[in-house]
Design a protein around this motif. Structure first.
Motif, PDB file in Angstrom:
ATOM      1  N   ILE A  45      -7.928   7.708  -0.937  1.00 60.32           N
ATOM      2  CA  ILE A  45      -7.303   6.933   0.138  1.00 60.32           C
ATOM      3  C   ILE A  45      -8.339   6.018   0.783  1.00 60.32           C
ATOM      4  O   ILE A  45      -8.072   4.843   1.060  1.00 60.32           O
ATOM      5  N   PRO A  56       0.398   0.358   3.150  1.00 57.27           N
ATOM      6  CA  PRO A  56       0.768   0.596   1.749  1.00 57.27           C
ATOM      7  C   PRO A  56       1.786  -0.398   1.204  1.00 57.27           C
ATOM      8  O   PRO A  56       1.871  -0.604  -0.004  1.00 57.27           O
ATOM      9  N   LYS A  63      -0.509   2.679  -1.855  1.00 52.80           N
ATOM     10  CA  LYS A  63       0.827   3.253  -2.021  1.00 52.80           C
ATOM     11  C   LYS A  63       0.836   4.279  -3.150  1.00 52.80           C
ATOM     12  O   LYS A  63       1.435   5.351  -3.026  1.00 52.80           O
ATOM     13  N   ILE A  66      -1.070   7.446  -1.988  1.00 48.41           N
ATOM     14  CA  ILE A  66      -0.259   8.210  -1.034  1.00 48.41           C
ATOM     15  C   ILE A  66       0.805   9.019  -1.775  1.00 48.41           C
ATOM     16  O   ILE A  66       1.041  10.191  -1.467  1.00 48.41           O
ATOM     17  N   GLU A  67       1.421   8.404  -2.767  1.00 43.68           N
ATOM     18  CA  GLU A  67       2.451   9.117  -3.526  1.00 43.68           C
ATOM     19  C   GLU A  67       1.848  10.286  -4.291  1.00 43.68           C
ATOM     20  O   GLU A  67       2.433  11.364  -4.374  1.00 43.68           O
ATOM     21  N   ARG A  70       1.169  13.056  -1.739  1.00 48.12           N
ATOM     22  CA  ARG A  70       2.413  13.747  -1.365  1.00 48.12           C
ATOM     23  C   ARG A  70       2.876  14.685  -2.468  1.00 48.12           C
ATOM     24  O   ARG A  70       3.383  15.778  -2.207  1.00 48.12           O
ATOM     25  N   ASN A  76       1.517  14.920   5.702  1.00 48.90           N
ATOM     26  CA  ASN A  76       1.478  13.540   6.174  1.00 48.90           C
ATOM     27  C   ASN A  76       0.406  13.326   7.231  1.00 48.90           C
ATOM     28  O   ASN A  76      -0.198  12.250   7.304  1.00 48.90           O
ATOM     29  N   ILE A  79      -2.789  12.704   5.495  1.00 47.38           N
ATOM     30  CA  ILE A  79      -2.783  11.367   4.890  1.00 47.38           C
ATOM     31  C   ILE A  79      -3.043  10.311   5.962  1.00 47.38           C
ATOM     32  O   ILE A  79      -3.867   9.407   5.785  1.00 47.38           O
ATOM     33  N   ASP A  80      -2.346  10.446   7.103  1.00 44.77           N
ATOM     34  CA  ASP A  80      -2.519   9.480   8.188  1.00 44.77           C
ATOM     35  C   ASP A  80      -3.945   9.490   8.722  1.00 44.77           C
ATOM     36  O   ASP A  80      -4.526   8.432   9.007  1.00 44.77           O
ATOM     37  N   ILE A  83      -6.230   7.662   6.343  1.00 46.28           N
ATOM     38  CA  ILE A  83      -6.054   6.206   6.430  1.00 46.28           C
ATOM     39  C   ILE A  83      -6.755   5.657   7.669  1.00 46.28           C
ATOM     40  O   ILE A  83      -7.474   4.653   7.611  1.00 46.28           O
TER      41      ILE A  83
END
Length: 254
Positions: A45, A56, A63, A66-67, A70, A76, A79-80, A83
């Motif tokens: 990331i 993304p 993008k 991230i997929e 997940r 999430n 992930i956030d 980022i």
């Protein structure tokens, strides 16, 4: 379920349409394994954000990462945070993508994709594992000609209709579809991967795995049982490294 997740992991590790790469289960707890995966995803990331920005929708690489995150059940919130950290000054490490090629025992071709902030450390570690477990590290291009870059998408079958998923996949541009041990396996050309993935996402499908992989054009069997053990240990040790994102090979161990 745990059983379905294990099956998905086995399918993901196979190389090619009809070959499985059944390596032994990871040592250690599931939490420890998950922690390593999340660390690797956070690195990916970071690189994607720095190369193309934090949105993304305007950064296809982010993008895609991230997929993948997940699909690995990375929360999430994690992930956030990754980022935001990459967007600010929270992580000063400069990561770079490096691909190593070599041979395992009995001529098995191996490709090791790395993401590292210390090229010398990673090269030393990768070389050490090849030497320790009966292989040898080669030059760039020494084995990659035996592989094709392909897209691989895995969906748990659950209560989904196989024919419907197959038609949606092929209509989206997939090259191949098959049902295997409760998992729908979708293969794409490298250039069609993002389109197929995004089209199926828009239709509400969730992926167990979503990635570009190296698919071998031929396979090698290992005849000596001691070399089987060495090959398993080579893969395990490489995949346990925080610097290693993915290991591909053409070992046929069916």
């Amino acid at each position: 379920t745990r059983k379905e997740s294990s099956a998905a992991s086995d399918v993901y590790k196979r190389q090619g349409h009809n070959k499985w790469s059944k390596i032994k289960n990871k040592k250690g707890s599931e939490d420890a394994r998950r922690g390593k995966v999340f660390t690797k995803m956070a690195r990916a990331i970071t690189v994607a954000v720095r190369e193309g920005g934090a949105d993304p929708e305007y950064n296809p690489s982010l993008k895609s990462v991230i997929e993948k995150a997940r699909a690995e059940n990375m929360p999430n919130d994690n992930i956030d945070r990754a980022i935001k950290k990459a967007s600010g000054d929270g992580d000063s490490a400069n990561y770079e993508n490096i691909v190593y090629e070599g041979y395992g025992p009995e001529g098995v071709a191996v490709i090791v994709e790395c993401l590292t902030d210390n090229r010398n450390r990673t090269a030393s570690d990768v070389r050490h594992y090849f030497d320790k477990f009966g292989g040898n590290l080669g030059q760039n291009g020494s084995v990659s000609f035996m592989f094709q870059r392909k897209g691989l998408l895995l969906i748990e079958a659950e209560s989904l209709d196989e024919e419907e998923v197959m038609m949606d996949s092929l209509d989206a541009g997939a090259e191949d579809f098959e049902a295997d041990d409760g998992i729908f396996v979708i293969n794409t050309a490298m250039e069609d991967f993002a389109q197929v993935r995004d089209t199926l996402l828009d239709k509400g499908y969730k992926f167990v795995k979503s990635d570009l992989v190296y698919e071998p054009s031929n396979y090698v069997k290992i005849n000596d049982e001691s070399n089987v053990d060495k090959m398993e240990k080579l893969i395990d040790n490489l995949e346990d490294s925080d610097d290693v994102q993915q290991v591909s090979h053409n070992w046929d161990n069916e």
